[in-house]
Write an enzyme that holds these catalytic residues in place. Sequence first.
Site, PDB file in Angstrom:
ATOM      1  N   GLY A 159       8.123   3.832   2.204  1.00 58.83           N
ATOM      2  CA  GLY A 159       8.659   4.999   2.897  1.00 58.83           C
ATOM      3  C   GLY A 159      10.123   4.827   3.206  1.00 58.83           C
ATOM      4  O   GLY A 159      10.792   3.905   2.731  1.00 58.83           O
ATOM      5  N   CYS A 201       8.300  -0.771   3.746  1.00 62.73           N
ATOM      6  CA  CYS A 201       7.035  -0.706   3.008  1.00 62.73           C
ATOM      7  C   CYS A 201       5.889  -1.201   3.894  1.00 62.73           C
ATOM      8  O   CYS A 201       6.102  -1.932   4.856  1.00 62.73           O
ATOM      9  CB  CYS A 201       7.111  -1.532   1.727  1.00 62.73           C
ATOM     10  SG  CYS A 201       7.457  -3.275   1.983  1.00 62.73           S
ATOM     11  N   VAL A 202       4.672  -0.784   3.538  1.00 62.27           N
ATOM     12  CA  VAL A 202       3.472  -1.153   4.292  1.00 62.27           C
ATOM     13  C   VAL A 202       2.596  -2.030   3.406  1.00 62.27           C
ATOM     14  O   VAL A 202       2.269  -1.661   2.278  1.00 62.27           O
ATOM     15  CB  VAL A 202       2.689   0.091   4.748  1.00 62.27           C
ATOM     16  CG1 VAL A 202       1.429  -0.326   5.504  1.00 62.27           C
ATOM     17  CG2 VAL A 202       3.553   0.979   5.624  1.00 62.27           C
ATOM     18  N   LYS A 213       0.815  -1.220   0.000  1.00 62.14           N
ATOM     19  CA  LYS A 213       0.000   0.000   0.000  1.00 62.14           C
ATOM     20  C   LYS A 213       0.847   1.266   0.000  1.00 62.14           C
ATOM     21  O   LYS A 213       0.392   2.312  -0.458  1.00 62.14           O
ATOM     22  CB  LYS A 213      -0.928   0.029   1.225  1.00 62.14           C
ATOM     23  CG  LYS A 213      -1.874  -1.163   1.335  1.00 62.14           C
ATOM     24  CD  LYS A 213      -2.830  -1.245   0.176  1.00 62.14           C
ATOM     25  CE  LYS A 213      -3.886  -0.172   0.191  1.00 62.14           C
ATOM     26  NZ  LYS A 213      -4.906  -0.359  -0.879  1.00 62.14           N
ATOM     27  N   ASP A 228       7.948  13.616  13.407  1.00 56.97           N
ATOM     28  CA  ASP A 228       7.759  13.487  11.959  1.00 56.97           C
ATOM     29  C   ASP A 228       6.276  13.654  11.612  1.00 56.97           C
ATOM     30  O   ASP A 228       5.721  12.888  10.828  1.00 56.97           O
ATOM     31  CB  ASP A 228       8.287  12.138  11.463  1.00 56.97           C
ATOM     32  CG  ASP A 228       8.512  12.119   9.954  1.00 56.97           C
ATOM     33  OD1 ASP A 228       8.594  13.211   9.352  1.00 56.97           O
ATOM     34  OD2 ASP A 228       8.611  11.022   9.373  1.00 56.97           O
TER      35      ASP A 228
END
Length: 513
Positions: free
Chosen positions: A201, A205-206, A198, A322
Amino acid sequence: MGAAAKLAFAVFLISCSSGAILGRSETQECIFYNANWERDRTNRTGVESCYGDKDKRRHCFATWKNISGSIEIVKQGCWLDDINCYDRTDCIEKKDSPEVYFCCCEGNMCNERFSYFPEMEVTQPTSNPVTPKPPYYNILLYSLVPLMLIAGIVICAFWVYRHHKMAYPPVLVPTQDPGPPPPSPLLGLKPLQLLEVKARGRFGCVWKAQLLNEYVAVKIFPIQDKQSWQNEYEVYSLPGMKHENILQFIGAEKRGTSVDVDLWLITAFHEKGSLSDFLKANVVSWNELCHIAETMARGLAYLHEDIPGLKDGHKPAISHRDIKSKNVLLKNNLTACIADFGLALKFEAGKSAGDTHGQVGTRRYMAPEVLEGAINFQRDAFLRIDMYAMGLVLWELASRCTAADGPVDEYMLPFEEEIGQHPSLEDMQEVVVHKKKRPVLRDYWQKHAGMAMLCETIEECWDHDAEARLSAGCVGERITQMQRLTNIITTEDIVTVVTMVTNVDFPPKESSL
């Protein structure tokens, strides 16, 4: 026999204390190499600076393959607190491996050279004719054997204790509820199926995944980003971290072999994704803006709050470091929740906040003091840095709102209009610090009562003077008041609106940080 016992006991004490007497070399930098640099989105070679908790050791490691006598390096870099690497100045593998060799060591750049020296098997000597032993030899033997056995048991017990205390656990499984109920079953015993990527970053990853009959999100970190994974796990594991506006944590695991390890963080899955992705594809009404902004502010306010006396302990104040629209997720009803604690700092009484590197986060969301490198390393200073970034996220929401009588802009990131999509640190310093510019607040936004109040709140969040910024709790209260005020205003009251806006009593500006 008394003299022999004293001698054995002295030898035992010396052997136990020698490890404490010897110093160890500190590891600050390691040679870095990643054969899969394209897939992992990293540099291929270089020097890696090693970071970690001050009470944990840092090491270097190397992994390689031996293909028909040809050495092929797989990975090199930093390795965190592994008892098997203690006091090794050279990177040497002693065990044969049919696939990948691994070694670790302590000392700067100690993994530049690595080697394989198999352990030599001790051959049993051939039997010799038994020579008669004098009587005192048997006495000494029978006296020393029990003492040596006891010493061996004590040494083994001490080694096992240190190993379990200091080595990082292979699987970390939190409780579903941090209170008294027993822990949930091991995630490794439940079928977890990765479905689709999805997002990608800085730290991995996600994936959207399926755990039994529900969807979850799995954030996968490569082993070199262990510190970020560990930091997220520790923050999620703090007392009181279950909150409607903070992403729900489910568990953490290590997956893979001892060499090719991936670090998994499992959380709730939200189909709408991040606020950034949502605003790219959608505009928002005034009520939707208020709901998203209020729930985001309440999540950040809870994160910033120090809460003693919870049933499971003391929740410390936490700085996110962040905050950006990519790290704000939306539930199906547009309720916001804060995510991604890889850079977060927790402020516990009597404890150091850890390694606080000043310039971290995403450049375009960095506060002026961060860009200048002029941070006051105190709790309140870090919380105010979060508030500057929150002001930029509120601007993103305002830019896609249909409430004002004017065109709705195409979605743009903060400062994208001024600098573009890939600003350098120098670009941000020039615009934010030296020119003191901020994203444009459109004139026609001021013609809507609620948007005018929101613009004032945004300006007080991104104020150049950090101490003048609003707290997250104050922002949440203001947005509640804005929505309540604008909901009672009708078209016929438009003349009255001007008076109401100028006379409205906002919540006090003083920060509660």
